[in-house]
Design an enzyme around this catalytic site. Structure first.
Site, PDB file in Angstrom:
ATOM      1  CG  ASN A  26      -1.861   1.133   1.298  1.00  0.00           C
ATOM      2  OD1 ASN A  26      -1.784   2.059   0.485  1.00  0.00           O
ATOM      3  ND2 ASN A  26      -2.761   1.092   2.251  1.00  0.00           N
ATOM      4  NE  ARG A 114      -6.119   1.598  -0.237  1.00  0.00           N
ATOM      5  CZ  ARG A 114      -6.109   2.780   0.374  1.00  0.00           C
ATOM      6  NH1 ARG A 114      -4.996   3.269   0.878  1.00  0.00           N
ATOM      7  NH2 ARG A 114      -7.219   3.462   0.482  1.00  0.00           N
ATOM      8  CG  HIS A 203     -13.313   3.383   2.858  1.00  0.00           C
ATOM      9  ND1 HIS A 203     -14.089   4.364   3.436  1.00  0.00           N
ATOM     10  CD2 HIS A 203     -12.032   3.689   3.188  1.00  0.00           C
ATOM     11  CE1 HIS A 203     -13.327   5.215   4.087  1.00  0.00           C
ATOM     12  NE2 HIS A 203     -12.066   4.831   3.950  1.00  0.00           N
ATOM     13  CG  HIS A 231     -14.429   1.838   6.424  1.00  0.00           C
ATOM     14  ND1 HIS A 231     -13.580   0.763   6.229  1.00  0.00           N
ATOM     15  CD2 HIS A 231     -13.610   2.893   6.683  1.00  0.00           C
ATOM     16  CE1 HIS A 231     -12.328   1.149   6.363  1.00  0.00           C
ATOM     17  NE2 HIS A 231     -12.316   2.448   6.639  1.00  0.00           N
ATOM     18  CG  ASN A 234      -8.636  10.435  10.369  1.00  0.00           C
ATOM     19  OD1 ASN A 234      -9.407  11.082  11.086  1.00  0.00           O
ATOM     20  ND2 ASN A 234      -7.543  10.964   9.849  1.00  0.00           N
ATOM     21  NE  ARG A 264     -10.931  12.881   2.948  1.00  0.00           N
ATOM     22  CZ  ARG A 264     -10.681  11.568   3.020  1.00  0.00           C
ATOM     23  NH1 ARG A 264     -11.632  10.730   3.348  1.00  0.00           N
ATOM     24  NH2 ARG A 264      -9.483  11.112   2.743  1.00  0.00           N
ATOM     25  CG  ASP A 305      -8.094   9.643  18.687  1.00  0.00           C
ATOM     26  OD1 ASP A 305      -9.020   8.997  19.222  1.00  0.00           O
ATOM     27  OD2 ASP A 305      -6.974   9.144  18.450  1.00  0.00           O
ATOM     28  NE  ARG A 307      -7.747   6.594  20.485  1.00  0.00           N
ATOM     29  CZ  ARG A 307      -6.837   5.974  19.748  1.00  0.00           C
ATOM     30  NH1 ARG A 307      -6.257   4.893  20.198  1.00  0.00           N
ATOM     31  NH2 ARG A 307      -6.473   6.449  18.580  1.00  0.00           N
ATOM     32  N   GLY A 353     -11.327   1.969  12.672  1.00  0.00           N
ATOM     33  CA  GLY A 353     -10.892   2.451  13.990  1.00  0.00           C
ATOM     34  C   GLY A 353     -12.023   2.866  14.920  1.00  0.00           C
ATOM     35  CG  ASN A 357     -11.124   0.218  18.499  1.00  0.00           C
ATOM     36  OD1 ASN A 357     -10.962  -0.851  19.063  1.00  0.00           O
ATOM     37  ND2 ASN A 357     -10.469   0.560  17.403  1.00  0.00           N
ATOM     38  CD  GLU A 407      -9.008  -1.071   4.041  1.00  0.00           C
ATOM     39  OE1 GLU A 407      -8.544  -0.712   5.142  1.00  0.00           O
ATOM     40  OE2 GLU A 407      -9.324  -0.282   3.145  1.00  0.00           O
TER      41      GLU A 407
HETATM   42  P1  AMP Z   1      -8.598   4.246  11.121  1.00  0.00           P
HETATM   43  O1  AMP Z   1      -8.569   5.325  10.083  1.00  0.00           O
HETATM   44  O2  AMP Z   1      -9.493   3.101  10.747  1.00  0.00           O
HETATM   45  O3  AMP Z   1      -7.230   3.796  11.557  1.00  0.00           O
HETATM   46  O4  AMP Z   1      -9.291   4.903  12.422  1.00  0.00           O
HETATM   47  C1  AMP Z   1      -8.618   5.896  13.190  1.00  0.00           C
HETATM   48  C2  AMP Z   1      -9.583   6.509  14.187  1.00  0.00           C
HETATM   49  O5  AMP Z   1     -10.147   5.500  15.012  1.00  0.00           O
HETATM   50  C3  AMP Z   1      -8.950   7.455  15.180  1.00  0.00           C
HETATM   51  O6  AMP Z   1      -8.862   8.771  14.662  1.00  0.00           O
HETATM   52  C4  AMP Z   1      -9.903   7.409  16.356  1.00  0.00           C
HETATM   53  O7  AMP Z   1     -10.910   8.402  16.214  1.00  0.00           O
HETATM   54  C5  AMP Z   1     -10.545   6.055  16.256  1.00  0.00           C
HETATM   55  N1  AMP Z   1     -10.138   5.157  17.332  1.00  0.00           N
HETATM   56  C6  AMP Z   1      -9.072   4.344  17.383  1.00  0.00           C
HETATM   57  N2  AMP Z   1      -9.034   3.671  18.550  1.00  0.00           N
HETATM   58  C7  AMP Z   1     -10.113   4.062  19.255  1.00  0.00           C
HETATM   59  C8  AMP Z   1     -10.652   3.740  20.552  1.00  0.00           C
HETATM   60  N3  AMP Z   1     -10.067   2.859  21.349  1.00  0.00           N
HETATM   61  N4  AMP Z   1     -11.802   4.354  20.937  1.00  0.00           N
HETATM   62  C9  AMP Z   1     -12.430   5.251  20.144  1.00  0.00           C
HETATM   63  N5  AMP Z   1     -11.959   5.597  18.919  1.00  0.00           N
HETATM   64  C10 AMP Z   1     -10.829   5.013  18.481  1.00  0.00           C
END
Ligand code: AMP
Length: 421
Positions: A26, A114, A203, A231, A234, A264, A305, A307, A353, A357, A407
């Site tokens: 990728n 990819r 995606h 999905h 971010n 976005r 994020d 979290r 993400g 989570n 993926e």
């Molecule tokens: P990705 O683009 O699939 O890697 O998702 C990244 C995003 O997942 C991060 O910006 C977070 O907002 C979210 N994320 C990752 N871990 C957690 C978690 N434990 N709890 C809540 N959101 C999370």
């Protein structure tokens, strides 16, 4: 260790080796992610649970893919990083060789790349030729940030192993089944066709993988179920999948359309752009950056994020709460819209993400939708786990699932099935 022994044994024996390994690459603008998978052995992570194994394993015989190695080379062309993609791929080759998994191994069957944008030209995994590379380059205006890096990765990998088949797997391909009614914008046809303006979706490898895994979780064949996949990473997109085929998705010409994302905006009135240009005096490049990089959750509350947003909400931070509410409002609108598009929904699957989570996002997205047959179970939803699982209540007509996306495995499957055929 085992792999090391196998490789050495393979070199010494005169009998032909079954090439069953796939290197997935990728290539981004400043990074190369890689994963080496063996497609001959069932994957411990993708193996269906005993409850679903009966149908899942027999019907989906490609359910294999042991990860042998993975990694990332970052900061390509930046200070402290390697000079260019050629150097990055050399580093990948060196890292694999140091584990006895070198690119010269006769067990390596294919490299799967990819590629973000396949336009209308590429609707499935494609064996890479000079002509294919030229076609992917022609699509650069549709994906100026991604396709050039993807092409560079392909060229460097082909130089490294010119004898080895290389396959392109496109983020857009899964969405090629979208009917014209969903794929076309309601603008002047001739102008749209001249400039390739239509909804492509992204995606796709994730939506394909997760919808299939969701069917397996239900003990069904993909052709038997209608699934809404959310999905939420971010970048984020929703997809309506009818009997295994995409019938609508929320991203469009570019990944900017649809859901509220980390940075976005997702859907806005296109006239916002004219307004910012005419009244705000903003150049088009600046508006592009605003909508892609300084909007979404980040633009609304300064954090992208969940979290951190969750922590701020717990402290009563109104700005973070509003960003969360706007994100959820858009998500619920798409769930409702895709329920209407599909007519019958068998499952809603959360992935990536945030989807994997954040129990809070899943709960808020589906709260109060019992009249649509959707009932989430609070206890199941709150449990943390790394496997594909159901979080709906036992009586829920629509199954709600959390399905970790993969993926790389989907790309490996696509690439391997093409060279094995
Ligand atoms: P990705 O683009 O699939 O890697 O998702 C990244 C995003 O997942 C991060 O910006 C977070 O907002 C979210 N994320 C990752 N871990 C957690 C978690 N434990 N709890 C809540 N959101 C999370």
């Amino acid at each position: 260790m085992n792999a090391q022994i196998n490789v050495n044994a393979a070199k010494e024996t005169p009998t032909p080796v079954t090439a069953s390994r796939v290197l997935v690459l990728n290539s981004g603008s400043s990074s190369v992610k890689y994963q080496l998978l063996d497609m001959a052995h069932p994957s411990p992570t993708s193996r269906p649970s005993p409850a679903t194994a009966i149908k899942g394993a027999t019907r989906h015989g490609d359910n294999s893919g042991t990860r042998l190695a993975s990694g990332i080379v970052e900061r390509i062309g930046e200070e402290g990083g390697v000079a260019d993609h050629a150097a990055a791929l050399k580093q990948v080759a060196d890292e694999l060789a140091s584990q006895g998994l070198g690119l010269d191994s006769p067990q390596l069957a294919v490299v799967g790349h990819r590629v973000v944008h396949g336009g209308t030209r590429f609707t499935g995994p494609t064996l890479i030729t000079d002509e294919v590379v030229a076609e992917i380059e022609k699509l650069v205006p549709l994906a100026p940030l991604h396709n050039p890096a993807n092409v560079t990765g392909i060229k460097v990998a082909r130089d490294l192993r010119p004898d080895l088949p290389q396959v392109a797997v496109f983020d857009t391909a899964f969405h090629a089944t979208m009917p014209e009614a969903a794929a076309r914008y309601a603008i002047d046809r001739a102008t749209a066709d001249r400039h390739g303006v239509r909804r492509y979706g992204f995606h796709g490898t994730s939506h394909a993988y997760v919808s299939r895994a969701t069917a397996a979780l239900l003990g069904k064949d993909p052709s038997e179920v209608n699934v809404i996949v959310l999905h939420l990473g971010n970048g984020a997109s929703a997809c309506a999948i009818e009997a295994g085929r995409c019938v609508d998705t929320s991203m469009g010409l570019t990944p900017l359309e649809g859901l509220v994302m980390g940075t976005r905006s997702g859907d806005i009135d296109p006239a916002v752009i004219f307004h910012l240009a005419r009244v705000g005096g903003m150049p088009v490049e600046e508006i592009d950056t605003l909508l892609n990089k300084r909007s979404g959750l980040l633009g609304l509350c300064g954090d992208n994020d969940f979290r951190e947003i969750g922590r701020r909400m717990a402290e009563g931070d109104a700005e973070a709460q509003l960003a969360f509410d706007i994100y959820i409002h858009r998500l619920r609108k798409y769930v409702g819209a895709y329920a209407a598009v599909l007519g019958r929904v068998d499952a809603i699957a959360f992935t990536a993400g945030v989807g994997e989570n954040s129990p809070a996002v899943r709960e808020a997205a589906l709260r109060g939708l019992e009249p649509l047959g959707i009932e989430i179970d609070a206890v199941r939803n709150a449990l943390r786990a790394g496997n594909a699982r159901l979080v709906s209540a036992d009586g829920s007509r629509v199954a709600v699932a959390v399905v970790p996306t993969n993926e790389e495995l989907e790309i490996a499957r696509g690439a391997y099935s093409l060279v094995r055929a």
